[in-house]
Design an enzyme around this catalytic site. Structure first.
Site, PDB file in Angstrom:
ATOM      1  N   ASP A  38       0.862  -1.184   0.000  1.00 28.57           N
ATOM      2  CA  ASP A  38       0.000   0.000   0.000  1.00 28.57           C
ATOM      3  C   ASP A  38       0.893   1.226   0.000  1.00 28.57           C
ATOM      4  O   ASP A  38       2.000   1.206   0.566  1.00 28.57           O
ATOM      5  CB  ASP A  38      -0.901   0.016   1.233  1.00 28.57           C
ATOM      6  CG  ASP A  38      -1.986  -1.051   1.187  1.00 28.57           C
ATOM      7  OD1 ASP A  38      -2.408  -1.422   0.074  1.00 28.57           O
ATOM      8  OD2 ASP A  38      -2.418  -1.498   2.263  1.00 28.57           O
ATOM      9  N   ASP A  93      -7.018  -1.220  -4.564  1.00 25.76           N
ATOM     10  CA  ASP A  93      -8.060  -0.727  -3.660  1.00 25.76           C
ATOM     11  C   ASP A  93      -8.879   0.368  -4.339  1.00 25.76           C
ATOM     12  O   ASP A  93     -10.105   0.411  -4.227  1.00 25.76           O
ATOM     13  CB  ASP A  93      -7.443  -0.168  -2.377  1.00 25.76           C
ATOM     14  CG  ASP A  93      -6.624  -1.183  -1.612  1.00 25.76           C
ATOM     15  OD1 ASP A  93      -6.913  -2.396  -1.719  1.00 25.76           O
ATOM     16  OD2 ASP A  93      -5.690  -0.774  -0.898  1.00 25.76           O
TER      17      ASP A  93
END
Length: 165
Positions: free
Chosen positions: A123, A142
């Site tokens: 991330d 995401d």
């Protein structure tokens, strides 16, 4: 076997979504120091390199290995397979719905790939506009899943509006 334009569209969106996700994560792994934080637009938009062993906001990272494999690998693959089958079979879906479902599948597969290959998901983006307008640290997969879900909500409201008329 000849693929229809619709099938090519679905496959293209899924592959493009996975490619953008994996290229962005590769770039971050190579160019951004692990655990670092860099300002892109002040504190409002920052770049990180964080490995997430769980799901959304790290949920599930504390589960034992067997449960994590079931909930974060096997279950998502099964669900994504059913969604893919659904969008290929349901010929009544409009282009926005097909795009949304394909984006969700591509994003989901991008994160599943990371879990299989790396044992965690990279991330790197964080947005903080103050108060409730703040995200966790996220990635392109995401973003694709979230965008797909938002599109599906709008399409659903649009369809309900037409039925009400």
């Amino acid at each position: 076997m000849t693929l229809s334009k619709r099938s090519i569209y679905i496959i293209s969106v899924v592959i493009l979504t996975i490619a953008l996700d994996q290229i962005s994560k590769f770039w971050v792994r190579i160019n951004v120091a692990a655990g670092s934080q860099s300002e892109i637009i002040g504190q409002f938009f920052t770049l990180h390199n964080v490995e997430n062993e769980g799901a959304f906001l790290g949920m599930g990272s504390e589960l034992n290995e067997t449960l994590r494999v079931i909930l974060l690998l096997i279950l998502p693959i099964v669900v994504l397979g059913f969604v893919l089958r659904y969008i290929f079979k349901d010929k009544t879906l409009d282009n926005w719905s097909i795009f949304a479902f394909s984006s969700i599948i591509g994003g989901g597969l991008g994160n599943v790939y990371d879990r299989i290959i790396y044992g965690s998901v990279t991330d790197f983006w964080h947005i903080d506009l103050g108060g409730p307008l703040r995200t966790g640290i996220f990635n392109m997969a995401d973003l694709s899943v979230t965008t797909g879900m938002i599109i599906l909500v709008f399409v659903s409201f649009k369809k309900k509006k037409k039925v009400a008329k």
